[in-house]
Design an enzyme around this catalytic site. Sequence first.
Site, mmCIF file in Angstrom:
data_model
loop_
_atom_site.group_PDB
_atom_site.id
_atom_site.type_symbol
_atom_site.label_atom_id
_atom_site.label_comp_id
_atom_site.label_asym_id
_atom_site.label_seq_id
_atom_site.Cartn_x
_atom_site.Cartn_y
_atom_site.Cartn_z
ATOM 1 N N GLY A 26 0.748 -1.315 0.026
ATOM 2 C CA GLY A 26 0.012 -0.084 0.155
ATOM 3 C C GLY A 26 0.684 1.301 -0.179
ATOM 4 C CE LYS A 83 4.836 11.982 -0.691
ATOM 5 N NZ LYS A 83 5.288 10.839 -0.617
HETATM 6 N N1 LIG Z 1 -1.007 4.958 0.533
HETATM 7 C C1 LIG Z 1 -0.107 5.716 1.018
HETATM 8 O O1 LIG Z 1 0.585 5.389 1.732
HETATM 9 C C2 LIG Z 1 -0.465 7.038 1.033
HETATM 10 C C3 LIG Z 1 -1.191 7.817 0.055
HETATM 11 N N2 LIG Z 1 -1.225 9.151 0.185
HETATM 12 C C4 LIG Z 1 -2.338 9.922 -0.600
HETATM 13 O O2 LIG Z 1 -3.667 9.349 -0.290
HETATM 14 C C5 LIG Z 1 -4.557 9.533 -1.406
HETATM 15 C C6 LIG Z 1 -5.276 8.166 -1.178
HETATM 16 O O3 LIG Z 1 -4.474 7.130 -1.401
HETATM 17 P P1 LIG Z 1 -4.868 5.318 -1.353
HETATM 18 O O4 LIG Z 1 -5.713 5.181 -0.166
HETATM 19 O O5 LIG Z 1 -3.332 4.836 -1.303
HETATM 20 O O6 LIG Z 1 -5.631 5.169 -2.757
HETATM 21 P P2 LIG Z 1 -6.597 4.025 -2.974
HETATM 22 O O7 LIG Z 1 -6.153 3.701 -4.242
HETATM 23 O O8 LIG Z 1 -5.951 2.683 -2.064
HETATM 24 O O9 LIG Z 1 -7.836 4.228 -2.619
HETATM 25 C C7 LIG Z 1 -8.846 5.211 -3.307
HETATM 26 C C8 LIG Z 1 -10.075 5.209 -2.876
HETATM 27 O O10 LIG Z 1 -10.697 6.326 -3.427
HETATM 28 C C9 LIG Z 1 -11.941 5.872 -4.186
HETATM 29 N N3 LIG Z 1 -11.868 6.571 -5.715
HETATM 30 C C10 LIG Z 1 -10.813 7.025 -6.185
HETATM 31 N N4 LIG Z 1 -11.301 7.642 -7.235
HETATM 32 C C11 LIG Z 1 -12.527 8.161 -6.993
HETATM 33 C C12 LIG Z 1 -13.597 8.867 -7.785
HETATM 34 N N5 LIG Z 1 -13.201 9.625 -8.834
HETATM 35 N N6 LIG Z 1 -14.865 8.853 -7.307
HETATM 36 C C13 LIG Z 1 -15.177 8.125 -5.992
HETATM 37 N N7 LIG Z 1 -14.313 7.340 -5.360
HETATM 38 C C14 LIG Z 1 -13.085 7.344 -5.795
HETATM 39 C C15 LIG Z 1 -11.465 4.512 -4.425
HETATM 40 O O11 LIG Z 1 -12.815 3.794 -4.673
HETATM 41 P P3 LIG Z 1 -12.978 2.138 -4.633
HETATM 42 O O12 LIG Z 1 -12.567 1.558 -3.469
HETATM 43 O O13 LIG Z 1 -14.347 1.884 -4.855
HETATM 44 O O14 LIG Z 1 -12.048 1.853 -5.823
HETATM 45 C C16 LIG Z 1 -10.630 4.089 -2.985
HETATM 46 O O15 LIG Z 1 -11.727 3.630 -2.199
HETATM 47 C C17 LIG Z 1 -3.918 9.780 -2.717
HETATM 48 O O16 LIG Z 1 -3.787 10.876 -2.866
HETATM 49 C C18 LIG Z 1 -2.205 9.253 -2.007
HETATM 50 O O17 LIG Z 1 -1.343 10.088 -2.699
HETATM 51 C C19 LIG Z 1 -0.548 10.065 0.978
HETATM 52 C C20 LIG Z 1 0.255 9.511 1.783
HETATM 53 C C21 LIG Z 1 0.673 8.166 1.785
HETATM 54 N N1 LIG Z 2 3.592 6.671 -2.886
HETATM 55 C C1 LIG Z 2 3.798 7.494 -1.761
HETATM 56 C C2 LIG Z 2 2.771 7.521 -0.824
HETATM 57 C C3 LIG Z 2 3.129 8.582 0.365
HETATM 58 O O1 LIG Z 2 3.093 9.739 0.081
HETATM 59 C C4 LIG Z 2 5.176 6.972 -1.196
HETATM 60 O O2 LIG Z 2 5.568 6.018 -1.392
HETATM 61 O O3 LIG Z 2 5.817 7.828 -0.495
#
Ligand SMILES: NC(=O)C1=CN([C@@H]2O[C@H](COP(=O)(O)OP(=O)(O)OC[C@H]3O[C@@H](n4cnc5c(N)ncnc54)[C@H](OP(=O)(O)O)[C@@H]3O)[C@@H](O)[C@H]2O)C=CC1
Ligand SMILES: N[C@@H](CC=O)C(=O)O
Length: 429
Positions: free
Chosen positions: A188, A206
């Site tokens: 993840g 960032k």
């Molecule tokens: N993963 C990480 O470690 C980190 C992530 N981030 C940021 O956090 C955010 C989320 O990341 P992450 O949780 O990993 O992403 P995921 O892909 O795991 O989750 C995205 C979620 O958003 C929903 N979604 C996406 N697009 C749409 C849309 N157009 N309309 C409605 N729902 C939508 C998806 O729905 P469904 O479940 O139905 O597919 C899913 O539930 C991003 O901006 C990422 O850069 C920041 C720091 C760390």
């Molecule tokens: N893809 C990003 C998620 C957090 O911002 C990373 O690996 O640092």
Amino acid sequence: MKKEINIGLLGFGVVGSGVAQILLNHQTDLQHKLGVSVQIKKVMVRNIDKDRDTSLAKDIFTTSLDDILSDDSIDLIVEVMGGTTDAKDAIERSLQAGKGVVTANKDVMAEVGPKLLKIADENGCDLFYEASVGGGIPLIRTLEDGLASDRIHALTGIVNGTTNFMLTKMKEENMSYDAALALATELGFAEADPTADVDGLDAARKMVILASLAFSTEVKLEDVYVRGIREIKDGDVELADRFGYTVKLAGTAKKDENGIEVAVEPVFLPNAHPLASVNNEMNAVYVYGDAVGETMFYGPGAGSLPTATSVTGDIVAACRNLLLGVNGKRKHAPQYERKVKEDAQKYSRYFHRIRVKDEVGVLTHLTSIYSDNGASLATVIQQMDENNETDLIIITHEISRKQHLDILDTLKQTDSVLGLSSYYRVEGE
Ligand SMILES: NC(=O)C1=CN([C@@H]2O[C@H](COP(=O)(O)OP(=O)(O)OC[C@H]3O[C@@H](n4cnc5c(N)ncnc54)[C@H](OP(=O)(O)O)[C@@H]3O)[C@@H](O)[C@H]2O)C=CC1
Ligand SMILES: N[C@@H](CC=O)C(=O)O
Ligand code: NA
């Protein structure tokens, strides 16, 4: 007096499900700290039929943003859906509807952060984005509050968890690039499109966010010099080690009287530098302030619960402001005009690894290219491999990025040069 603060959660993936978990499991702690309960009222996802491991009621899931924005009982929107167009639109519309926003979205904050912060200010709403940089590390608030009285003149950090995890696994467990990326994705850490991680774009976004805040000026993505980890060639990590360095994808931002410079690139860090031992998905950022001196912030840069900790920290801050009636009272206009340095004003040492023909006079000819460009050399080593081909290793004294790029251009057009294997900026000496 409010008894409950209701949240509209946009996204229920890696981060969104972590936010729900923390709000649920730490509810009594939050209630104690805030004096009210914080509840997820609705969740927007893309696919409503997906099986989800959660105790949240199925009927609070929706695919409609309107459904959430039209609900007057929802006080705060938490955007953790990722992407740009829909997320940007959702944040903008939420703020215009008078709802505060917490986001983890560095793509959006790097691209249109100043515009969204202005909309937040105009609508008397909070817009918090702690999770957008450094996953679980409290960095944004540290720059905004803890170090608010200081003048920051430089930042150096490892700000991408995926690539740091990959470099660690490739070095310490001999894992292949593909296997390391697949594992980072499974855990993840990676972006939906992991080329943003490996090509340095995520880290560049960032650094835009950090540099804008630290230097109180507008910084654009186009201001950042970006190279990713695909530029690291076979043998470079071992070679770096032989010279006492570790290869890391580092972000640097510096400010002086000529303006600012921001870069994301694989660098050679001295093995003794604290950033050299930041491994796996951990991130760390050095902040250099005129008054405070050197400070370093370290912690998990990616992953569900660490990132969700920053998001829920922002939720608590936004709830406090709502309860005190001081939401949207911070003003975000930058203090300084945007002024970006020319390449001729950016100084560093460089490491060049050049594949050359093994013939008389090559060394003299190539070193003359450096002196013709005004570059003086700290180290020159010629090493032959088992195929009788020669690598020339050169470490320069401080030269400008322009000198470095001019030298590379000349080398590429030089007959005795078979190829420019790789090159790195030497950071942190
Ligand atoms: N993963 C990480 O470690 C980190 C992530 N981030 C940021 O956090 C955010 C989320 O990341 P992450 O949780 O990993 O992403 P995921 O892909 O795991 O989750 C995205 C979620 O958003 C929903 N979604 C996406 N697009 C749409 C849309 N157009 N309309 C409605 N729902 C939508 C998806 O729905 P469904 O479940 O139905 O597919 C899913 O539930 C991003 O901006 C990422 O850069 C920041 C720091 C760390
Ligand atoms: N893809 C990003 C998620 C957090 O911002 C990373 O690996 O640092
Ligand atoms: Na953070």
